[in-house]
Structure formats: structure tokens, C-alpha cells
Write a protein that holds these residues in place. Sequence first.
Motif, PDB file in Angstrom:
ATOM      1  N   PRO A 149      25.814 -18.576   4.118  1.00  0.00           N
ATOM      2  CA  PRO A 149      25.941 -17.757   5.321  1.00  0.00           C
ATOM      3  C   PRO A 149      24.626 -17.238   5.882  1.00  0.00           C
ATOM      4  CG  PRO A 149      27.472 -17.052   3.595  1.00  0.00           C
ATOM      5  CD  PRO A 149      26.495 -17.974   2.950  1.00  0.00           C
ATOM      6  N   THR A 150      23.571 -17.041   5.031  1.00  0.00           N
ATOM      7  CA  THR A 150      22.339 -16.422   5.519  1.00  0.00           C
ATOM      8  C   THR A 150      21.131 -17.247   5.143  1.00  0.00           C
ATOM      9  OG1 THR A 150      22.077 -15.124   3.496  1.00  0.00           O
ATOM     10  CG2 THR A 150      23.381 -14.135   5.266  1.00  0.00           C
ATOM     11  N   ASP A 151      19.978 -16.958   5.821  1.00  0.00           N
ATOM     12  CA  ASP A 151      18.749 -17.655   5.488  1.00  0.00           C
ATOM     13  C   ASP A 151      18.029 -16.930   4.363  1.00  0.00           C
ATOM     14  OD1 ASP A 151      17.603 -15.418   6.595  1.00  0.00           O
ATOM     15  OD2 ASP A 151      16.923 -16.416   8.437  1.00  0.00           O
ATOM     16  N   VAL A 152      16.780 -17.336   4.075  1.00  0.00           N
ATOM     17  CA  VAL A 152      16.015 -16.775   2.965  1.00  0.00           C
ATOM     18  C   VAL A 152      15.742 -15.289   3.149  1.00  0.00           C
ATOM     19  CG1 VAL A 152      13.782 -17.333   3.974  1.00  0.00           C
ATOM     20  CG2 VAL A 152      14.000 -17.172   1.493  1.00  0.00           C
ATOM     21  N   ASN A 153      15.725 -14.843   4.385  1.00  0.00           N
ATOM     22  CA  ASN A 153      15.461 -13.437   4.683  1.00  0.00           C
ATOM     23  C   ASN A 153      16.746 -12.610   4.778  1.00  0.00           C
ATOM     24  OD1 ASN A 153      12.631 -13.814   4.844  1.00  0.00           O
ATOM     25  ND2 ASN A 153      12.909 -14.676   6.923  1.00  0.00           N
ATOM     26  N   GLY A 154      17.852 -13.228   4.511  1.00  0.00           N
ATOM     27  CA  GLY A 154      19.123 -12.522   4.558  1.00  0.00           C
ATOM     28  C   GLY A 154      19.725 -12.404   5.930  1.00  0.00           C
ATOM     29  N   ASN A 155      19.120 -13.116   6.898  1.00  0.00           N
ATOM     30  CA  ASN A 155      19.648 -13.076   8.267  1.00  0.00           C
ATOM     31  C   ASN A 155      20.848 -14.028   8.392  1.00  0.00           C
ATOM     32  OD1 ASN A 155      17.587 -11.266   9.151  1.00  0.00           O
ATOM     33  ND2 ASN A 155      16.177 -13.028   9.305  1.00  0.00           N
ATOM     34  N   ALA A 156      21.877 -13.580   9.086  1.00  0.00           N
ATOM     35  CA  ALA A 156      23.064 -14.427   9.277  1.00  0.00           C
ATOM     36  C   ALA A 156      22.719 -15.650  10.143  1.00  0.00           C
ATOM     37  CB  ALA A 156      24.180 -13.617   9.940  1.00  0.00           C
ATOM     38  N   LEU A 157      23.233 -16.796   9.727  1.00  0.00           N
ATOM     39  CA  LEU A 157      23.001 -18.046  10.461  1.00  0.00           C
ATOM     40  C   LEU A 157      24.208 -18.396  11.328  1.00  0.00           C
ATOM     41  CD1 LEU A 157      21.430 -20.101   7.525  1.00  0.00           C
ATOM     42  CD2 LEU A 157      20.213 -19.160   9.496  1.00  0.00           C
ATOM     43  N   PRO A 158      23.949 -18.915  12.561  1.00  0.00           N
ATOM     44  CA  PRO A 158      25.076 -19.294  13.431  1.00  0.00           C
ATOM     45  C   PRO A 158      25.779 -20.543  12.900  1.00  0.00           C
ATOM     46  CG  PRO A 158      22.993 -19.885  14.455  1.00  0.00           C
ATOM     47  CD  PRO A 158      22.637 -19.080  13.229  1.00  0.00           C
ATOM     48  N   ASN A 159      27.096 -20.546  13.046  1.00  0.00           N
ATOM     49  CA  ASN A 159      27.913 -21.706  12.650  1.00  0.00           C
ATOM     50  C   ASN A 159      27.655 -22.104  11.199  1.00  0.00           C
ATOM     51  OD1 ASN A 159      28.949 -21.907  15.325  1.00  0.00           O
ATOM     52  ND2 ASN A 159      27.076 -22.998  15.921  1.00  0.00           N
ATOM     53  N   ALA A 160      27.479 -21.147  10.308  1.00  0.00           N
ATOM     54  CA  ALA A 160      27.103 -21.423   8.924  1.00  0.00           C
ATOM     55  C   ALA A 160      28.324 -21.501   8.019  1.00  0.00           C
ATOM     56  CB  ALA A 160      26.161 -20.333   8.426  1.00  0.00           C
ATOM     57  N   ASN A 161      28.067 -22.007   6.809  1.00  0.00           N
ATOM     58  CA  ASN A 161      29.066 -22.023   5.745  1.00  0.00           C
ATOM     59  C   ASN A 161      29.411 -20.576   5.419  1.00  0.00           C
ATOM     60  OD1 ASN A 161      30.607 -22.509   3.423  1.00  0.00           O
ATOM     61  ND2 ASN A 161      29.300 -24.229   2.801  1.00  0.00           N
ATOM     62  N   THR A 162      30.636 -20.193   5.363  1.00  0.00           N
ATOM     63  CA  THR A 162      31.032 -18.786   5.189  1.00  0.00           C
ATOM     64  C   THR A 162      31.020 -18.333   3.733  1.00  0.00           C
ATOM     65  OG1 THR A 162      33.362 -19.449   5.102  1.00  0.00           O
ATOM     66  CG2 THR A 162      32.473 -18.852   7.271  1.00  0.00           C
ATOM     67  N   VAL A 163      30.810 -19.282   2.793  1.00  0.00           N
ATOM     68  CA  VAL A 163      30.798 -18.934   1.365  1.00  0.00           C
ATOM     69  C   VAL A 163      29.574 -19.522   0.696  1.00  0.00           C
ATOM     70  CG1 VAL A 163      33.324 -18.751   1.206  1.00  0.00           C
ATOM     71  CG2 VAL A 163      32.214 -20.950   0.818  1.00  0.00           C
ATOM     72  N   TRP A 164      29.265 -19.051  -0.521  1.00  0.00           N
ATOM     73  CA  TRP A 164      28.125 -19.540  -1.291  1.00  0.00           C
ATOM     74  C   TRP A 164      28.575 -20.627  -2.261  1.00  0.00           C
ATOM     75  CZ3 TRP A 164      23.515 -18.503   0.441  1.00  0.00           C
ATOM     76  CH2 TRP A 164      23.295 -17.341   1.198  1.00  0.00           C
ATOM     77  N   PRO A 165      27.586 -21.406  -2.798  1.00  0.00           N
ATOM     78  CA  PRO A 165      27.930 -22.513  -3.696  1.00  0.00           C
ATOM     79  C   PRO A 165      28.767 -22.087  -4.903  1.00  0.00           C
ATOM     80  CG  PRO A 165      25.667 -22.718  -2.999  1.00  0.00           C
ATOM     81  CD  PRO A 165      26.145 -21.385  -2.493  1.00  0.00           C
ATOM     82  N   ASN A 166      28.630 -20.805  -5.365  1.00  0.00           N
ATOM     83  CA  ASN A 166      29.389 -20.396  -6.550  1.00  0.00           C
ATOM     84  C   ASN A 166      30.888 -20.272  -6.279  1.00  0.00           C
ATOM     85  OD1 ASN A 166      29.432 -18.124  -4.976  1.00  0.00           O
ATOM     86  ND2 ASN A 166      28.234 -16.837  -6.386  1.00  0.00           N
ATOM     87  N   SER A 167      31.235 -20.478  -5.003  1.00  0.00           N
ATOM     88  CA  SER A 167      32.674 -20.463  -4.672  1.00  0.00           C
ATOM     89  C   SER A 167      33.332 -21.810  -4.927  1.00  0.00           C
ATOM     90  CB  SER A 167      32.865 -20.071  -3.201  1.00  0.00           C
ATOM     91  OG  SER A 167      32.366 -18.789  -2.950  1.00  0.00           O
ATOM     92  N   ALA A 168      32.513 -22.777  -5.382  1.00  0.00           N
ATOM     93  CA  ALA A 168      33.020 -24.112  -5.776  1.00  0.00           C
ATOM     94  C   ALA A 168      33.720 -24.833  -4.617  1.00  0.00           C
ATOM     95  CB  ALA A 168      33.938 -23.981  -6.987  1.00  0.00           C
ATOM     96  N   ASP A 169      34.990 -25.129  -4.780  1.00  0.00           N
ATOM     97  CA  ASP A 169      35.689 -25.974  -3.810  1.00  0.00           C
ATOM     98  C   ASP A 169      35.610 -25.456  -2.374  1.00  0.00           C
ATOM     99  OD1 ASP A 169      36.315 -27.676  -5.818  1.00  0.00           O
ATOM    100  OD2 ASP A 169      38.425 -27.105  -5.965  1.00  0.00           O
ATOM    101  N   PRO A 170      35.835 -24.161  -2.109  1.00  0.00           N
ATOM    102  CA  PRO A 170      35.746 -23.689  -0.717  1.00  0.00           C
ATOM    103  C   PRO A 170      34.370 -23.959  -0.104  1.00  0.00           C
ATOM    104  CG  PRO A 170      36.899 -22.081  -2.050  1.00  0.00           C
ATOM    105  CD  PRO A 170      36.354 -23.107  -3.019  1.00  0.00           C
ATOM    106  N   TRP A 171      33.312 -23.834  -0.911  1.00  0.00           N
ATOM    107  CA  TRP A 171      31.960 -24.084  -0.385  1.00  0.00           C
ATOM    108  C   TRP A 171      31.775 -25.554  -0.035  1.00  0.00           C
ATOM    109  CZ3 TRP A 171      28.043 -27.216  -2.315  1.00  0.00           C
ATOM    110  CH2 TRP A 171      26.798 -27.100  -1.659  1.00  0.00           C
TER     111      TRP A 171
END
Length: 434
Positions: free
Chosen positions: A192-214
Motif C-alpha cells: 500500500p505505501t512506498d519506502v517513506n510510508g506514503n500511500a500509493l495510488p491504485n496500490a495493493n491494499t495488503v502486504w506480502p504477509n497476507s499470503a493469498d490476498p496479497w
Amino acid sequence: MAQDILQSFLTARLFDLGGDDTRLQKLRDAATDLAAVLKTTPSRVPAFVMVGVDAKVSPDEPILKEVTLLVEKKWNSYIGAFAESALPVVMRGVILEAIAKSIGSDTIALAVSLTARSVLPRLGSLTDEALWRGLIDEAETRLEQRARLEWALPSATALDKLVLNLPEIPAIEWSTVKPEWLTPQFAAAAGPTDVNGNALPNANTVWPNSADPWSHQFAPLAAKATIAALDVVSKSHIGKINEHLKNNDRLVDFGEQISTALGGFLQKAVGLERRTSLIWWKEALYSSHAETSYRSLPVGNACAWIAVDAADITGPFALRMAEAVIAEAIRTLLGKSADTTIRLTELLRQTTSAAGAGNEKLQTQFSEVQQAEGRTQLASLLREPDVEAVLPTRLGLSADAALSPIEFAHWLYRDIQVARATFTPSKSRKKAAS
């Protein structure tokens, strides 16, 4: 260049205008009107040729009457300027002048030349035969040249001489996608965010640790970023190519060269097929239309089918050589009697003697030959019930006229060629076709 036929008639003292040039111009104007008629209806040319060459044509001939009406429109008092016996000569002069004005067309030149080949040796007047010869020789030469093109043989040297002007291939500069553009796209696919923690447009809503949803979101987002990068590069290249080829004269020239080369090759292939078919036909002596050997037919009937079959092979614009092949085919069929004359009425009787379907089939093959009201082509007489009675008025020959089988076949063959070259569909037929 059209010859001044009427002046030649005056020089030869075939008729007299009393030294009045205005009268001569009126006759020329009438010839111009007649030339327009011939150009519009070239199928009528043979009848005018047959009347024009015959010094003994009857004053009652419909063609002469038609020409007389054209002259009368230009010169009301013409009849008082000539003796009655001279009028047919004047009208023949107008016909010949009209043919000279219209013979620049290949179609009319063919109709004039082929008809003259048949009738000039038999009906031609010695007083004006030289005029006809001068008129026809130029047309014959032009027609032979056209036939040579249509009957040309494929030649390897012709292909060797072909130099294609290939279009220039544009130089394409290397294009790349900048990492600064692609990196944020993949970052958005990763989370969802870049290296600085800023929200990215049209981004993946979950992180890789969410497994299948990611993973379910990563795959389409990463694919979309990759496709966008490829589109940028390809559009850049394609755009440059299209711009280069747009209105490219060399590309147009290349296409025209290919089209011309292919058309020439196909035309020469047709010429080779015609030559081969003509030789095969001559050796076989078999009528593909009658579906029988010529040896099984009466002489006149065989000659008619020979004319039909040969015309189908050669087409209207044929080499003079084709008539020689026809002659040799008949000599192979009949031996010495091929050159022995037979009464024309007998040949015509033999031609139509087949009963039932056989005769109907032959009549159909000659139905395209126009039957004029007065003088008419020989082939059209196959539809006359009593040929002997009408031969002098319809063909200009005496009732006891005789032709050899070769001459008979040649005449019918030429009539078919003329009919096919001058055929013009009727307005109703054109409308139905559209």
C-alpha cells in the motif's frame, strides 16, 4: 492519321463536285456523323464495310439509304448535283471516309480488317481497292502488334531485367523505459505505501504477509505495469515507422512494380496457354463444343465447328498465325479437297443439316453475330431459311459462288471474332447486372 478518302475519290474521278469545295465539306461532315454512328455501334461496322467495298451494290441497299439521309441533313440539294448512277459511288465514298475517321479504335479496326479480309478479294472494286488497302494495312499492323502482346511467351530474361525499387527501411533508435517511472508501478503492486510510508495510488491494499490476498492483487497490478512499459516502447517505434512510410513514394513505386510484373507474367501465361491449346486442338481434330471428332461431320458442319472452337481458343485479337493453324487443321482433316471450292449454298446447307439438338447447339454459337437488314455477315446467314435466294442481296455474291472449306472456315471464324470484339451489352442487361 485518317486519309482524305473523298479527295482521293475526286482525284480518281469516281464522281465530280464541279470544283465546289463547299460540297466536299458537306460530304465530309456527313462522314463525320457516320463515324460517330460506327463508334457508338461498332457491331454494325461489317455491314458498312461490305457495302463500301462493293461497286455493284444495289441502290436499294438499306445501308446506302441510311448514308443518304446523313448526307441530306448536310446538303439538301445533293441529289441535283449527281447523276443517279453516281449516287451509290458518292455514298460509298462517304462510308469509306467515315471508316477512315473511326478506325483509330482497335475494336473498329478489327471489325474493318477482318471483314475486309473476307470480302475485299471477292467484292472489291479495282477503282478504289488501293484506297482500302492503304486504310487496312495500317490497322492490320497495329492489330498484329496488339495480338503479339496478348500472345507473348514468358521469358526468363524479362524477369532478369526486373529491378525492384525497394522502399527505404527507417532507422529506429533504441527506446527504453526509465526506472524512475517503472519502479513506483511495481512498488504499488508490492504494497500500500512506498519506502517513506506514503500511500500509493491504485496500490495493493495488503502486504506480502497476507499470503493469498496479497498475491491475488500483485499479479494483475504487476502485469499491468509491465504491459504499460512495453506499450510505451512499441508505440514509439511503430509511430516512427508509420510516419516514415506515410506518403512514401518509393513504397508506392514498389507496389506498382510488383503489380505490373505480376500482370505481365499472367498475361504471358495466357499467351502460352493459347499457343499450346491451339496446337493440341489442331492435332486432336476434336470439337470440344460439338463433343465429337470433325471427321464424323459433313464438310460444311465441320468447318463451322472449327471456326467456333478456334475462336474460343484464340479470342478476338489473334495473331495472323492462328488462321494458318486453322488452314493446316482443315488440310489434315480433308487432304487436297481442303483447297477445292464447293458451292457456298452447299456448304451452308451442310452446316445446318444436323437435325435437332446438334443444329440448335451450333445456331447458339453463332447467335452473337449480328444479322443486318441488308448486307450482312456470312455467319448470320446460318439463320436464313432460303440462302440461295438471298445470297446476292445479303452477301453480295452470286447464287453459284464457291469457297474452299478453308476459306469458308476462315470467314466464319472472322465473323465470330468481330462479333465478340464489338459486342456491347444492352442497357437493360447492364441495369440488371448492376
